[in-house]
Design a protein around this motif. Structure first.
Motif, PDB file in Angstrom:
ATOM      1  N   PHE A  95       0.806  -1.215   0.000  1.00  0.00           N
ATOM      2  CA  PHE A  95       0.000   0.000   0.000  1.00  0.00           C
ATOM      3  C   PHE A  95       0.842   1.270   0.000  1.00  0.00           C
ATOM      4  N   TYR A  96       2.123   1.117  -0.307  1.00  0.00           N
ATOM      5  CA  TYR A  96       3.040   2.262  -0.396  1.00  0.00           C
ATOM      6  C   TYR A  96       2.936   2.799  -1.829  1.00  0.00           C
ATOM      7  N   HIS A  97       1.951   3.689  -2.051  1.00  0.00           N
ATOM      8  CA  HIS A  97       1.599   4.063  -3.415  1.00  0.00           C
ATOM      9  C   HIS A  97       2.425   5.217  -3.991  1.00  0.00           C
ATOM     10  N   THR A  98       3.296   5.830  -3.199  1.00  0.00           N
ATOM     11  CA  THR A  98       4.101   6.937  -3.729  1.00  0.00           C
ATOM     12  C   THR A  98       5.368   6.451  -4.423  1.00  0.00           C
ATOM     13  N   LEU A  99       5.600   5.142  -4.396  1.00  0.00           N
ATOM     14  CA  LEU A  99       6.680   4.526  -5.166  1.00  0.00           C
ATOM     15  C   LEU A  99       6.079   3.490  -6.103  1.00  0.00           C
ATOM     16  N   PRO A 100       6.690   3.264  -7.259  1.00  0.00           N
ATOM     17  CA  PRO A 100       6.188   2.218  -8.153  1.00  0.00           C
ATOM     18  C   PRO A 100       6.193   0.862  -7.431  1.00  0.00           C
ATOM     19  N   CYS A 246      13.283   8.145   2.139  1.00  0.00           N
ATOM     20  CA  CYS A 246      11.903   8.445   1.746  1.00  0.00           C
ATOM     21  C   CYS A 246      10.914   8.223   2.885  1.00  0.00           C
ATOM     22  N   SER A 247      11.393   7.780   4.024  1.00  0.00           N
ATOM     23  CA  SER A 247      10.484   7.530   5.149  1.00  0.00           C
ATOM     24  C   SER A 247      10.910   8.267   6.417  1.00  0.00           C
ATOM     25  N   ILE A 248      11.654   9.359   6.263  1.00  0.00           N
ATOM     26  CA  ILE A 248      11.972  10.213   7.410  1.00  0.00           C
ATOM     27  C   ILE A 248      10.680  10.900   7.856  1.00  0.00           C
ATOM     28  N   PRO A 249      10.303  10.827   9.127  1.00  0.00           N
ATOM     29  CA  PRO A 249       9.074  11.484   9.566  1.00  0.00           C
ATOM     30  C   PRO A 249       9.154  12.998   9.349  1.00  0.00           C
ATOM     31  N   PRO A 250       8.064  13.623   8.884  1.00  0.00           N
ATOM     32  CA  PRO A 250       8.076  15.080   8.742  1.00  0.00           C
ATOM     33  C   PRO A 250       8.133  15.754  10.109  1.00  0.00           C
ATOM     34  N   LYS A 251       8.743  16.922  10.151  1.00  0.00           N
ATOM     35  CA  LYS A 251       8.840  17.673  11.404  1.00  0.00           C
ATOM     36  C   LYS A 251       7.461  18.056  11.904  1.00  0.00           C
ATOM     37  N   ASP A 252       6.605  18.508  11.013  1.00  0.00           N
ATOM     38  CA  ASP A 252       5.233  18.864  11.352  1.00  0.00           C
ATOM     39  C   ASP A 252       4.426  18.946  10.055  1.00  0.00           C
ATOM     40  N   GLU A 253       3.156  19.357  10.156  1.00  0.00           N
ATOM     41  CA  GLU A 253       2.297  19.384   8.980  1.00  0.00           C
ATOM     42  C   GLU A 253       2.705  20.442   7.962  1.00  0.00           C
ATOM     43  N   HIS A 254       3.478  21.433   8.397  1.00  0.00           N
ATOM     44  CA  HIS A 254       3.932  22.473   7.469  1.00  0.00           C
ATOM     45  C   HIS A 254       5.017  21.948   6.523  1.00  0.00           C
ATOM     46  N   GLU A 255       5.758  20.959   6.989  1.00  0.00           N
ATOM     47  CA  GLU A 255       6.774  20.365   6.127  1.00  0.00           C
ATOM     48  C   GLU A 255       6.145  19.375   5.149  1.00  0.00           C
ATOM     49  N   ARG A 256       5.316  18.477   5.678  1.00  0.00           N
ATOM     50  CA  ARG A 256       4.731  17.441   4.846  1.00  0.00           C
ATOM     51  C   ARG A 256       3.725  16.657   5.668  1.00  0.00           C
ATOM     52  N   ASN A 258       2.384  13.696   4.213  1.00  0.00           N
ATOM     53  CA  ASN A 258       2.535  12.327   3.728  1.00  0.00           C
ATOM     54  C   ASN A 258       3.819  11.739   4.293  1.00  0.00           C
ATOM     55  N   PHE A 259       3.704  10.653   5.060  1.00  0.00           N
ATOM     56  CA  PHE A 259       4.906  10.061   5.650  1.00  0.00           C
ATOM     57  C   PHE A 259       5.440   8.897   4.830  1.00  0.00           C
ATOM     58  N   LYS A 260       4.838   8.621   3.680  1.00  0.00           N
ATOM     59  CA  LYS A 260       5.387   7.665   2.722  1.00  0.00           C
ATOM     60  C   LYS A 260       5.890   8.457   1.526  1.00  0.00           C
ATOM     61  N   GLY A 261       7.166   8.799   1.530  1.00  0.00           N
ATOM     62  CA  GLY A 261       7.725   9.638   0.480  1.00  0.00           C
ATOM     63  C   GLY A 261       8.011   8.886  -0.798  1.00  0.00           C
ATOM     64  N   GLY A 262       8.124   9.635  -1.886  1.00  0.00           N
ATOM     65  CA  GLY A 262       8.488   9.073  -3.177  1.00  0.00           C
ATOM     66  C   GLY A 262       9.810   9.629  -3.661  1.00  0.00           C
ATOM     67  N   PHE A 263      10.199   9.243  -4.874  1.00  0.00           N
ATOM     68  CA  PHE A 263      11.459   9.732  -5.428  1.00  0.00           C
ATOM     69  C   PHE A 263      11.507  11.255  -5.470  1.00  0.00           C
ATOM     70  N   GLU A 264      10.352  11.893  -5.690  1.00  0.00           N
ATOM     71  CA  GLU A 264      10.314  13.348  -5.795  1.00  0.00           C
ATOM     72  C   GLU A 264      10.622  14.036  -4.467  1.00  0.00           C
ATOM     73  N   ASP A 265      10.592  13.285  -3.359  1.00  0.00           N
ATOM     74  CA  ASP A 265      10.885  13.855  -2.045  1.00  0.00           C
ATOM     75  C   ASP A 265      12.358  13.755  -1.674  1.00  0.00           C
ATOM     76  N   LEU A 266      13.151  13.084  -2.479  1.00  0.00           N
ATOM     77  CA  LEU A 266      14.582  12.995  -2.212  1.00  0.00           C
ATOM     78  C   LEU A 266      15.244  14.346  -2.441  1.00  0.00           C
ATOM     79  N   LEU A 267      16.174  14.692  -1.568  1.00  0.00           N
ATOM     80  CA  LEU A 267      16.812  16.007  -1.594  1.00  0.00           C
ATOM     81  C   LEU A 267      18.260  15.905  -2.070  1.00  0.00           C
ATOM     82  N   PRO A 268      18.864  17.039  -2.463  1.00  0.00           N
ATOM     83  CA  PRO A 268      20.205  17.008  -3.065  1.00  0.00           C
ATOM     84  C   PRO A 268      21.325  16.520  -2.156  1.00  0.00           C
TER      85      PRO A 268
END
Length: 275
Positions: A95-100, A246-256, A258-268
């Motif tokens: 059910f992790y739908h943010t990744l293929p 891709c599964s780092i918990p968000p700091k709060d609702e202002h950051e994110r 969705n706690f199941k991240g996808g490739f688009e959530d990866l940072l530099p």
């Protein structure tokens, strides 16, 4: 790593389910074993000089911690089709739908190398709590770098104990030795009761153990915060998922939210996750 065909893969998956562990013979060739053993010994020389906080007060032998941050080759060996198949069969969240769906979404929880000490390691479970269900939440591949014998403190297991659903029953447990050769791979369901015999040879018995869990289980080492950016920059997106980025918990609702991240959530870079 040698190619494991569908028939052999099916055998190991069935054995894992029924017995709680399986032995894959000659999974690695000699050059791979030699390279891994040389890396482990090199980093062990460094780590033995460190005053590590919280070192267990028992003779567990030598250990090299956090292999993922020592050399990218340690990460590369985990990116193997057979290992992926076993882990996806046991730990993948459908059910992790943010990744293929074909992309593994399990994560690495802990990663070290160890050589058995002069005292036996008592039977235990690495899931911390027992469960008798069909589904597990922790799996461990162990890469054998030196022959494992009764004399040098091989791993012992209690077959089928992964489905007993209780903590270790020391009075009635009947462990069996896992005799393996350098180059073998041992996979086990972490609920299985296991330990080691004492190493009486005065020589090393190095193995590499990776602990994998579903994405929602807390990692036992803070991999995403401590990983060097040098290694991070060499990782594929899929390997970043495996290390938990891709599964780092968000700091709060202002950051994110969705706690199941996808490739688009990866940072530099690593620091970008914690600014």
């Amino acid at each position: 790593m040698r190619t494991i065909d569908e028939k052999e893969t099916a055998y190991h998956l069935k054995t894992l389910k029924e017995e709680g562990y399986t032995l894959v013979e000659q999974f690695m060739d000699k050059s791979t074993v030699d390279r891994l053993l040389a890396l482990v010994k090199k980093h062990n020389e460094v780590q033995t000089q460190l005053d590590l906080h919280g070192r267990p007060n028992r003779a567990l032998g030598e250990q090299v911690h956090n292999l993922h941050d020592k050399d990218i080759y340690f990460i590369d060996i985990l990116d193997d089709p057979f290992i992926q198949k076993v882990l996806m069969d046991n730990l993948q969240d459908p059910f992790y739908h943010t990744l293929p769906p074909h992309v593994p979404n399990y994560i690495l929880g802990f990663y070290n190398a160890r050589s058995t000490g002069t005292k036996a390691l008592k039977l235990h479970m690495d899931t911390y709590i027992p469960s008798s269900g069909e589904q597990t939440w922790t799996m461990q591949p162990a890469f054998i770098l030196e022959d494992c014998t009764i004399e040098n403190g091989c791993t012992i297991v209690v077959p089928k104990s992964h489905r007993i659903g209780t903590f270790v029953d020391y009075a009635n447990a009947k462990p069996e030795p896992v005799l393996a050769k350098a180059g073998d791979l041992v996979f086990w369901d972490s609920r299985i009761w296991h330990g080691t015999l004492a190493n009486t040879t005065g020589k090393s018995r190095w193995i590499i153990i990776a602990v994998f869990t579903p994405w929602w289980v807390k990692q036992r080492s803070d991999i995403t915060r401590s990983l060097s950016d040098e290694i991070y920059q060499e990782l594929s997106d899929q390997k970043k998922v495996m290390l938990g980025f891709c599964s780092i918990p968000p700091k709060d609702e202002h950051e994110r939210i969705n706690f199941k991240g996808g490739f688009e959530d990866l940072l530099p870079s690593v620091k970008d996750y914690y600014q």
